[in-house]
Design a protein around this motif. Sequence first.
Motif, PDB file in Angstrom:
ATOM      1  N   THR A 137       0.831  -1.209   0.000  1.00 27.28           N
ATOM      2  CA  THR A 137       0.000   0.000   0.000  1.00 27.28           C
ATOM      3  C   THR A 137       0.866   1.260   0.000  1.00 27.28           C
ATOM      4  OG1 THR A 137      -0.161  -0.224   2.419  1.00 27.28           O
ATOM      5  CG2 THR A 137      -1.988  -1.079   1.099  1.00 27.28           C
ATOM      6  N   ALA A 138       2.078   1.127  -0.507  1.00 22.60           N
ATOM      7  CA  ALA A 138       3.029   2.240  -0.470  1.00 22.60           C
ATOM      8  C   ALA A 138       2.512   3.475  -1.188  1.00 22.60           C
ATOM      9  CB  ALA A 138       4.365   1.801  -1.080  1.00 22.60           C
ATOM     10  N   ASP A 139       1.663   3.280  -2.196  1.00 16.44           N
ATOM     11  CA  ASP A 139       1.164   4.423  -2.966  1.00 16.44           C
ATOM     12  C   ASP A 139       0.038   5.165  -2.258  1.00 16.44           C
ATOM     13  OD1 ASP A 139       2.952   3.952  -5.019  1.00 16.44           O
ATOM     14  OD2 ASP A 139       1.551   2.701  -6.153  1.00 16.44           O
ATOM     15  N   HIS A 140      -0.676   4.438  -1.396  1.00 14.68           N
ATOM     16  CA  HIS A 140      -1.844   5.059  -0.756  1.00 14.68           C
ATOM     17  C   HIS A 140      -2.001   4.584   0.686  1.00 14.68           C
ATOM     18  CE1 HIS A 140      -3.086   6.663  -4.615  1.00 14.68           C
ATOM     19  NE2 HIS A 140      -3.002   5.464  -5.140  1.00 14.68           N
ATOM     20  N   TYR A 141      -1.541   5.381   1.609  1.00 15.03           N
ATOM     21  CA  TYR A 141      -1.779   5.139   3.030  1.00 15.03           C
ATOM     22  C   TYR A 141      -1.647   6.470   3.760  1.00 15.03           C
ATOM     23  CZ  TYR A 141       3.263   5.499   3.999  1.00 15.03           C
ATOM     24  OH  TYR A 141       4.558   5.956   4.126  1.00 15.03           O
ATOM     25  N   PHE A 142      -2.269   6.560   4.927  1.00 11.62           N
ATOM     26  CA  PHE A 142      -2.202   7.786   5.717  1.00 11.62           C
ATOM     27  C   PHE A 142      -0.979   7.756   6.630  1.00 11.62           C
ATOM     28  CE2 PHE A 142      -6.945   7.615   5.175  1.00 11.62           C
ATOM     29  CZ  PHE A 142      -7.050   8.763   4.403  1.00 11.62           C
ATOM     30  N   LYS A 143      -0.188   8.783   6.545  1.00 11.58           N
ATOM     31  CA  LYS A 143       0.913   8.933   7.502  1.00 11.58           C
ATOM     32  C   LYS A 143       0.329   9.408   8.825  1.00 11.58           C
ATOM     33  CE  LYS A 143       4.567   9.900   4.132  1.00 11.58           C
ATOM     34  NZ  LYS A 143       3.740   9.531   2.954  1.00 11.58           N
ATOM     35  N   MET A 151      -9.470  10.327  10.666  1.00 14.07           N
ATOM     36  CA  MET A 151      -9.667  11.774  10.728  1.00 14.07           C
ATOM     37  C   MET A 151      -8.383  12.402  10.206  1.00 14.07           C
ATOM     38  SD  MET A 151     -12.694  12.181  12.250  1.00 14.07           S
ATOM     39  CE  MET A 151     -12.863  13.639  13.270  1.00 14.07           C
ATOM     40  N   VAL A 152      -8.489  13.146   9.102  1.00 11.32           N
ATOM     41  CA  VAL A 152      -7.287  13.644   8.445  1.00 11.32           C
ATOM     42  C   VAL A 152      -7.294  15.163   8.364  1.00 11.32           C
ATOM     43  CG1 VAL A 152      -7.060  11.520   7.105  1.00 11.32           C
ATOM     44  CG2 VAL A 152      -8.278  13.455   6.125  1.00 11.32           C
ATOM     45  N   VAL A 157      -4.769  12.176  11.908  1.00 16.56           N
ATOM     46  CA  VAL A 157      -4.587  12.817  13.208  1.00 16.56           C
ATOM     47  C   VAL A 157      -5.533  12.250  14.254  1.00 16.56           C
ATOM     48  CG1 VAL A 157      -3.697  14.963  12.237  1.00 16.56           C
ATOM     49  CG2 VAL A 157      -6.170  14.690  12.560  1.00 16.56           C
ATOM     50  N   GLY A 158      -6.403  11.336  13.839  1.00 15.47           N
ATOM     51  CA  GLY A 158      -7.329  10.754  14.795  1.00 15.47           C
ATOM     52  C   GLY A 158      -8.122   9.610  14.200  1.00 15.47           C
ATOM     53  N   LEU A 159      -8.879   8.944  15.067  1.00 13.57           N
ATOM     54  CA  LEU A 159      -9.687   7.776  14.700  1.00 13.57           C
ATOM     55  C   LEU A 159     -11.074   7.943  15.299  1.00 13.57           C
ATOM     56  CD1 LEU A 159      -9.890   4.811  13.615  1.00 13.57           C
ATOM     57  CD2 LEU A 159      -9.080   4.079  15.867  1.00 13.57           C
ATOM     58  N   LEU A 160     -12.061   8.176  14.465  1.00 13.16           N
ATOM     59  CA  LEU A 160     -13.418   8.436  14.924  1.00 13.16           C
ATOM     60  C   LEU A 160     -14.022   7.172  15.543  1.00 13.16           C
ATOM     61  CD1 LEU A 160     -15.997  10.531  12.952  1.00 13.16           C
ATOM     62  CD2 LEU A 160     -16.725   8.533  14.236  1.00 13.16           C
ATOM     63  N   PHE A 161     -14.672   7.312  16.708  1.00  8.87           N
ATOM     64  CA  PHE A 161     -15.287   6.139  17.311  1.00  8.87           C
ATOM     65  C   PHE A 161     -16.674   6.382  17.887  1.00  8.87           C
ATOM     66  CE2 PHE A 161     -13.167   8.025  21.002  1.00  8.87           C
ATOM     67  CZ  PHE A 161     -14.059   7.816  22.046  1.00  8.87           C
ATOM     68  N   ASP A 162     -17.112   7.635  18.016  1.00 11.29           N
ATOM     69  CA  ASP A 162     -18.404   7.865  18.664  1.00 11.29           C
ATOM     70  C   ASP A 162     -18.866   9.284  18.389  1.00 11.29           C
ATOM     71  OD1 ASP A 162     -20.611   7.217  20.146  1.00 11.29           O
ATOM     72  OD2 ASP A 162     -19.597   7.077  22.071  1.00 11.29           O
ATOM     73  N   GLY A 163     -20.024   9.618  18.939  1.00 13.19           N
ATOM     74  CA  GLY A 163     -20.506  10.981  18.953  1.00 13.19           C
ATOM     75  C   GLY A 163     -20.958  11.301  20.365  1.00 13.19           C
ATOM     76  N   ASN A 164     -21.155  12.577  20.670  1.00 13.06           N
ATOM     77  CA  ASN A 164     -21.683  12.928  21.989  1.00 13.06           C
ATOM     78  C   ASN A 164     -23.203  12.758  21.997  1.00 13.06           C
ATOM     79  OD1 ASN A 164     -22.398  15.117  20.414  1.00 13.06           O
ATOM     80  ND2 ASN A 164     -21.443  16.661  21.702  1.00 13.06           N
ATOM     81  N   ILE A 165     -23.801  12.912  23.162  1.00 16.93           N
ATOM     82  CA  ILE A 165     -25.258  12.758  23.290  1.00 16.93           C
ATOM     83  C   ILE A 165     -25.988  13.685  22.329  1.00 16.93           C
ATOM     84  CG2 ILE A 165     -27.185  13.329  24.826  1.00 16.93           C
ATOM     85  CD1 ILE A 165     -26.178  10.649  25.494  1.00 16.93           C
ATOM     86  N   GLU A 166     -25.462  14.888  22.200  1.00 17.24           N
ATOM     87  CA  GLU A 166     -26.123  15.895  21.358  1.00 17.24           C
ATOM     88  C   GLU A 166     -26.065  15.558  19.873  1.00 17.24           C
ATOM     89  OE1 GLU A 166     -24.762  17.863  25.168  1.00 17.24           O
ATOM     90  OE2 GLU A 166     -23.906  16.460  23.710  1.00 17.24           O
ATOM     91  N   SER A 167     -25.236  14.585  19.503  1.00 20.78           N
ATOM     92  CA  SER A 167     -25.117  14.219  18.083  1.00 20.78           C
ATOM     93  C   SER A 167     -26.206  13.263  17.638  1.00 20.78           C
ATOM     94  CB  SER A 167     -23.754  13.559  17.824  1.00 20.78           C
ATOM     95  OG  SER A 167     -23.704  12.245  18.369  1.00 20.78           O
ATOM     96  N   LEU A 168     -26.939  12.672  18.570  1.00 23.74           N
ATOM     97  CA  LEU A 168     -27.862  11.592  18.216  1.00 23.74           C
ATOM     98  C   LEU A 168     -29.023  12.024  17.312  1.00 23.74           C
ATOM     99  CD1 LEU A 168     -27.759   9.699  21.606  1.00 23.74           C
ATOM    100  CD2 LEU A 168     -26.738   9.020  19.431  1.00 23.74           C
ATOM    101  N   PRO A 169     -29.548  13.242  17.427  1.00 24.75           N
ATOM    102  CA  PRO A 169     -30.551  13.660  16.452  1.00 24.75           C
ATOM    103  C   PRO A 169     -29.999  13.745  15.024  1.00 24.75           C
ATOM    104  CG  PRO A 169     -30.705  15.018  18.419  1.00 24.75           C
ATOM    105  CD  PRO A 169     -29.442  14.218  18.545  1.00 24.75           C
ATOM    106  N   GLY A 170     -28.688  13.547  14.885  1.00 29.27           N
ATOM    107  CA  GLY A 170     -28.070  13.551  13.563  1.00 29.27           C
ATOM    108  C   GLY A 170     -28.648  12.513  12.636  1.00 29.27           C
TER     109      GLY A 170
END
Length: 694
Positions: free
Chosen positions: A248-254, A634-635, A642-655
Amino acid sequence: MLNTRSIVASMVLLVAISLTALAQGTTTTTAPDPFDYGKMWTFEHAPLDYFEKTYGFRPGEEWLDDTRMSAIRFATYCSGSFISPDGLILTNHHCSREEVLKVMQEGEDFDANGFYAPERGKERRVPGLFIKQLVQLVDVTKEVKKFTAKATSDEQFNLFQDSILTTLVKEYEGKKDWAGLEVEPVVYYSGGQYSLYGYKRYDDIRLVLIPEEIIGFFGGDPDNFTYPRYNLDFTIWRAYEDGEPVNTADHYFKVNPAGPKLDRPIFAVSNPASTERYRTYAQLEFDRDARYNVLLDWLSNRVEILEGQQAENYSPQVQEQIFNLSNGIKAYEGILKGLDDQHLMGRKKAIEDYVRQQSGALKNGNDYWKQLEEAYAPLEDWGPELTILSGSGYNGKAMQTAHYLARYMEMLDSEASEEDLAAIKGQITSIAAGIKKPVQVAYLTKVLEEAVKHADEKDTYIKELLGMRSPAVAAKAMITTTAFSSDDGMASFFALSAEEMKSSDEPMVKLVETLVKAYQEGSQKFRASTATRTALEEKISNEVFKVYGLSIPPDATFTLRLADGMVKQYPYNGTIAPYKTTFYGLYDRYFSNDGNYPWSLPERWLNPVQELLRSPLNFIATTDSIGGSSGSPMVNENGELVGLLFDGNIESLPGNFIYDTALNRSVAVHAGGIVAALKYVYQADSILKEIGVE
């Protein structure tokens, strides 16, 4: 509702709403906002002008291609990404928890101790696990619409659409650049846009490292959907092909351990599963009153039963069920809170009214919105039956047996073959095993209690079944006396003729004649109008698309999206939520709760070094996310992870039905937190070297 309150109470409520809005940096205005439909953009129509205007950043074709190719779809339920030239994959712990159990060997306990393979030869392949990488994509809207334009009816349109998409899939499968890819057609905006996606599938996926469960789900259900958060929700895998790590040398996130910066743009590259943001105001009212309220009640009752089981005899499988159902409870509570929020619902009404005003269909006398509302009206009284009276395993063996028995009795009337009858009898025998256990009485009791609670005037079946008995008494009597509690009893029952079965006093037959019959009637009511409702939903989505076009994204469909946002704080609990947390906070949670579950820690985490304590752990951003986004990279603007998304806060649930950035936040593991754990706790030197952050 507001009109049932006193004038004084109404004024207090309005003041409270205004103050809340001011605290959130918003107003109570309900002016149409196209971004209510979200910011989950497709890669083939990424809004480059909008990105440039909003963030001063215009991704080039190379940035978009590299970002797309570095991301993956993890199995059928999560997202992930490549993070090294040799196929190393990053996704969430909760996306991996059940998969890793398949390769846990005798004497091992990944939940308690985690797993790390310091050498590639020790990485473990999980049978059946796969990932998909989106290698090719093409917009085929013109080709499809040229063909479907010839249709003279909705039915013919659907036939033409399916036909041309099938033809195009075969055509692209034969192209050189698409050879060997799995080609999938995608329909967006209910026919407003069409694309073909070509996926490279990898079936050899091996476990490299997974943290202990308590650290990967730190805080358990109490902390779920909350922030500030202290959770190391990550797992590392590797993709292989022909026995060798994938190149995957051509396409990976540093990986950038410095992580995100406050008030700077950030992008989640994800496969969001589904949203319902194109549902109408009338549909959302139906969801609130006939769908989610009942489902929330049902889930809460099932958790109560499972927790009772756990208290008597702990089981990891039952605990996993409790986790999943509890997760659903919080999710639906959050959605319901949004559906009861006058400001959010006012926004939905405002944008719907705006689209209706612009709609050429309405001007021509076709009020699709009104027609859809009328189609839902007769279904409101039948919503509870579909949840409460289903043959779900969570409704217990009695209800499952009754549903299969109903099918068996129908087959007797239709003179089915002996082979088919024997097959379904075998299924009934298997399901009914253990039907007399106390937990099965508890399940049937809950079903009957829920049927009573949500009954209306039409629901005479529940009175017929219960008579003068309470649900608890009736459930115990039926379970105690059923012939389906023994092989001899079932043999005697199945020896009866169809008429003898119907006239018997067998409790399972009584369930068939009352609860299962009501479920079937409700199901028929919904099926009868499904085609009409679906057609109207598609017409409405098309009207929205005609007004806004590609300036808004389509609903989530578990296809790859690019969601933009900002790393941004928000007001909560009378203060301001920090944009990031640290391992110091994790240990504060541990000590503040006296190390009790679910804030306990594994042995090797109990003597942290200062470098670990100071390291960032989680952070928040306004990026649009939903189920399926778990594991998303998360880029930043440089294309660094720069990060790895895993959840939302309570206020995100109406999303689920509206996107709002006032308080809605995605919650992610900070890249620096992952690196710190690899360095100071797991001593995973081989991984650190491979991702270039020694």
